[in-house]
Design an enzyme around this catalytic site. Structure first.
Site, short mmCIF file in Angstrom:
data_model
loop_
_atom_site.label_atom_id
_atom_site.label_comp_id
_atom_site.label_asym_id
_atom_site.label_seq_id
_atom_site.Cartn_x
_atom_site.Cartn_y
_atom_site.Cartn_z
N CYS A 87 38.34 24.06 -18.56
CA CYS A 87 39.31 23.00 -18.87
C CYS A 87 38.79 22.06 -19.95
O CYS A 87 39.56 21.52 -20.73
CB CYS A 87 39.69 22.23 -17.62
SG CYS A 87 38.27 21.77 -16.64
N GLU A 101 46.78 24.55 -24.63
CA GLU A 101 45.55 25.06 -24.01
C GLU A 101 45.64 26.59 -23.97
O GLU A 101 46.56 27.14 -23.35
CB GLU A 101 45.41 24.50 -22.59
CG GLU A 101 44.10 24.85 -21.96
CD GLU A 101 43.93 24.23 -20.58
OE1 GLU A 101 44.89 24.27 -19.79
OE2 GLU A 101 42.83 23.73 -20.30
N GLU A 128 43.01 17.23 -11.59
CA GLU A 128 42.11 17.58 -12.70
C GLU A 128 42.79 18.72 -13.43
O GLU A 128 42.83 19.84 -12.93
CB GLU A 128 40.74 17.97 -12.13
CG GLU A 128 39.63 17.81 -13.15
CD GLU A 128 39.39 19.09 -13.91
OE1 GLU A 128 40.02 19.23 -14.98
OE2 GLU A 128 38.61 19.92 -13.44
N LYS A 143 42.53 25.98 -0.52
CA LYS A 143 43.13 27.23 -0.99
C LYS A 143 42.48 27.65 -2.31
O LYS A 143 42.65 26.98 -3.33
CB LYS A 143 44.64 27.09 -1.22
CG LYS A 143 45.26 28.45 -1.56
CD LYS A 143 46.61 28.34 -2.21
CE LYS A 143 46.59 28.43 -3.72
NZ LYS A 143 46.13 29.70 -4.28
P1 NDP Z 1 47.74 27.09 -11.75
O1 NDP Z 1 47.83 25.63 -11.97
O2 NDP Z 1 48.99 27.83 -11.45
O3 NDP Z 1 46.72 27.39 -10.57
C1 NDP Z 1 45.81 26.48 -9.99
C2 NDP Z 1 45.88 26.57 -8.48
O4 NDP Z 1 47.13 26.05 -8.01
C3 NDP Z 1 45.81 27.99 -7.93
O5 NDP Z 1 45.14 27.99 -6.70
C4 NDP Z 1 47.28 28.31 -7.77
O6 NDP Z 1 47.53 29.40 -6.94
C5 NDP Z 1 47.81 27.01 -7.22
N1 NDP Z 1 49.25 26.83 -7.37
C6 NDP Z 1 50.13 27.51 -8.17
N2 NDP Z 1 51.38 27.02 -8.03
C7 NDP Z 1 51.31 26.02 -7.12
C8 NDP Z 1 52.26 25.11 -6.55
N3 NDP Z 1 53.53 25.14 -6.91
N4 NDP Z 1 51.83 24.21 -5.66
C9 NDP Z 1 50.54 24.14 -5.31
N5 NDP Z 1 49.58 24.96 -5.79
C10 NDP Z 1 49.95 25.89 -6.70
O7 NDP Z 1 47.02 27.73 -12.97
P2 NDP Z 1 47.07 29.28 -13.40
O8 NDP Z 1 46.07 29.95 -12.58
O9 NDP Z 1 48.43 29.85 -13.37
O10 NDP Z 1 46.67 29.17 -14.93
C11 NDP Z 1 47.66 28.80 -15.88
C12 NDP Z 1 47.08 27.95 -16.96
O11 NDP Z 1 46.57 26.75 -16.39
C13 NDP Z 1 45.88 28.56 -17.64
O12 NDP Z 1 46.27 29.41 -18.65
C14 NDP Z 1 45.16 27.34 -18.12
O13 NDP Z 1 45.70 26.94 -19.34
C15 NDP Z 1 45.44 26.30 -17.07
N6 NDP Z 1 44.36 26.14 -16.10
C16 NDP Z 1 43.60 25.02 -16.17
C17 NDP Z 1 42.55 24.85 -15.30
C18 NDP Z 1 41.69 23.66 -15.34
O14 NDP Z 1 40.59 23.67 -14.80
N7 NDP Z 1 42.12 22.58 -15.93
C19 NDP Z 1 42.19 25.87 -14.32
C20 NDP Z 1 43.09 26.99 -14.28
C21 NDP Z 1 44.11 27.09 -15.16
P3 NDP Z 1 47.55 30.85 -7.64
O15 NDP Z 1 46.17 31.19 -7.96
O16 NDP Z 1 48.10 31.74 -6.63
O17 NDP Z 1 48.45 30.74 -8.83
#
Ligand code: NDP
Length: 492
Positions: A304, A401, A270, A196
């Site tokens: 990240c 973050e 991660e 996904k």
């Molecule tokens: P999320 O953790 O919400 O998103 C990561 C992935 O998980 C997306 O594909 C998301 O879908 C999906 N997801 C969301 N909720 C669920 C759930 N309950 N169960 C399973 N999968 C889920 O990150 P965000 O995109 O909301 O970003 C928020 C914050 O996270 C950022 O501001 C940043 O600080 C951090 N972040 C860190 C990352 C890293 O690489 N360490 C990468 C991205 C974000 P969807 O896109 O629809 O939300």
């Protein structure tokens, strides 16, 4: 000058400074369909519900993308299970490798198209998607193709076998690269996949389905379902998924871990980071400034492992911060498709709101803000490169973050103090050390609680090198031989 005098220098249009002419990359190379469904069992499955994915640089609608329901996820998992049982898991490694090599070659051939699409849908500068995301994505497929028939040698006397169906959930900061990090090792080990992509950046994953068809990968080996967090949750909860690989926020990572506790499903996480980039007084300062800029402004800080906390040895604070501010003035913020752009658009309205909120908290708590003069486009999501000085460790901007182009500068006096402050975070993904002394680099690396420590460089990635965190940055490693283990069971 004599020649100019003769011609009347005052009448000649002599350039007074060096500016870049715009150099937009053409988007003609990319064909985006009006509507995408889900890629299941090698076919496109219509989606009853859909949402619009946009270009963050100007909010232009790009395509309607499916919102997968539980039933769609169920079909995708069933297709992955069938493909697993029908031959993929028992295919000789050398045969699986051929598909991975093909995918790598096709990605290389189509890299310009994918780079443009990645920048359009995600907002990152084209020079980054062209020179970093795409070459690394192809390199991951090449690298794991090499392992596919050598698993017995990678893990001698442990008789490795695949885990089964892997559910993979990826974020929006490196959409195609995160796909490659997850799909390549899973396939090399004989697993099948349901992936996904993030809600805001689904397009490169959807066009990647075309690459899978070109490579003639057997149907069902890779399935792609799009949608928001609900789709991710359905994948996590599906009973026939054997392993979840997640990259994203610590908050969602924790929720997934709670959900999977006691189910026996394998999990790798991660998650976020708040990395320390530490500069000692004997470091090459100009080189360090480049590393600091790359550490935090690369991909608008949506990284990240971004070096978001800069620790400067007190004696070089003034010259270093001066050089940094001057360097910031030269950063070109603007159209992600312009080849000269250094800092592109923020990925989404939600992320921009989060950055603004945290930056406001930094100002309220007493930090000093610096932003170079730059004109931000009116439409789309934009944030100027930002440096905070006068930051205390307790401030939110030093703890949380931000995931944006925002750097917090702190100081230290001794190596011991640097280590203590650097480790004063719930995260532990990465760190940077700048010093000319090799012994000090090793001393620091042994003490920093971070999965990756870069020395006199930053944000360097290689498929052969494992990546992953300590503490709230998650567990499990991706990349390298270590990256195979989460996708294998062992008969020991
Ligand atoms: P999320 O953790 O919400 O998103 C990561 C992935 O998980 C997306 O594909 C998301 O879908 C999906 N997801 C969301 N909720 C669920 C759930 N309950 N169960 C399973 N999968 C889920 O990150 P965000 O995109 O909301 O970003 C928020 C914050 O996270 C950022 O501001 C940043 O600080 C951090 N972040 C860190 C990352 C890293 O690489 N360490 C990468 C991205 C974000 P969807 O896109 O629809 O939300």
């Amino acid at each position: 000058m004599a020649e100019l005098d003769k011609r009347g220098a005052e009448q000649i249009d002599v350039p007074s400074g060096w500016t870049y002419a715009s150099a937009p990359e053409s988007r003609e190379i990319v064909r985006i369909a009006e509507r995408y469904g889900h890629f299941v069992g090698g076919e496109w499955l219509e989606s009853a519900e859909a949402y619009e994915t946009i270009a963050p640089r100007d909010e232009e609608p790009l395509a309607a993308v499916g919102q997968a329901t539980d039933a769609d996820v169920d079909r995708a998992v069933a297709a992955a299970r069938t493909a697993y049982a029908d031959g993929w898991s028992s295919l000789p490694g050398s045969e699986r490798a051929k598909y991975l090599f093909r995918i790598a070659r096709i990605l290389q051939e189509r890299s310009r198209e994918f780079a443009v699409l990645e920048s359009l849908n995600g907002g990152k500068p084209i020079k980054e998607s062209r020179d970093v995301d795409l070459p690394l994505a192809a390199a991951h497929f090449f690298y794991y193709a090499g392992w596919a028939d050598k698993l017995e040698y990678a893990f001698p006397n442990r008789r490795p076998r695949p885990v089964g169906v892997a559910g993979q959930i990826i974020p929006w900061n490196f959409p195609l690269l995160m796909l490659a990090w997850k799909v390549a090792p899973a396939l090399a080990c004989g697993n099948t996949v349901v992936l996904k992509p993030a809600e805001t950046t689904p397009l490169t994953a959807l066009v990647f389905c075309d690459v899978l068809r070109q490579a003639e990968l057997p149907p069902g080996v890779v399935n792609i379902v799009t949608g928001d967090g609900r789709t991710g949750a359905a994948l996590v909860e599906h009973e026939d998924v054997d392993k979840i690989a997640f990259t994203g926020s610590t908050e969602v990572g924790k929720a997934i871990q709670r959900r999977l506790a006691g189910t026996g499903k394998r999990l790798t996480l991660e998650l976020g980071g708040k990395a320390a980039n530490i500069v000692f007084d004997d470091a090459a300062l100009d080189q360090a400034v480049e590393g600091i800029v790359n550490g935090i402004y690369f991909n608008q800080g949506h990284v990240c492992c971004a070096g978001s906390r800069l620790f400067v040895q007190e004696s070089i604070y003034e010259p270093l911060v001066g050089k940094l501010k001057r360097r910031l003035e030269t950063l070109r913020v603007g159209d992600p498709l312009d080849k000269n752009t250094d800092v592109g658009a923020i990925n989404s309205a939600a992320q921009l709101a989060k950055i603004r909120e945290l930056v406001a908290s930094g100002e309220e708590e007493g930090a000093e803000i610096y932003q170079p003069p730059c004109v931000l486009p009116e439409k789309g999501y934009w944030f100027a490169p930002t440096v905070f000085t006068n930051v205390a460790q307790s401030y939110r901007i030093a703890q949380e973050e931000i995931f944006g182009p925002v750097l917090s500068v702190l100081t230290f006096r001794t190596p011991e103090e640097a280590v203590e402050k650097a480790n004063n975070t719930p995260y532990g993904l990465s760190a940077g050390v700048w010093t000319e002394k090799g012994s000090r680099i090793l001393w620091m690396a042994q003490r920093l609680r971070a999965g990756v420590v870069w020395a006199n460089t930053y944000n360097r990635f290689d498929p052969g090198s494992p990546f992953g965190g300590y503490k709230e940055s998650g567990f499990g490693r991706e990349g390298g031989r270590h990256g195979l283990e989460p996708y294998l069971e062992f008969d020991e």
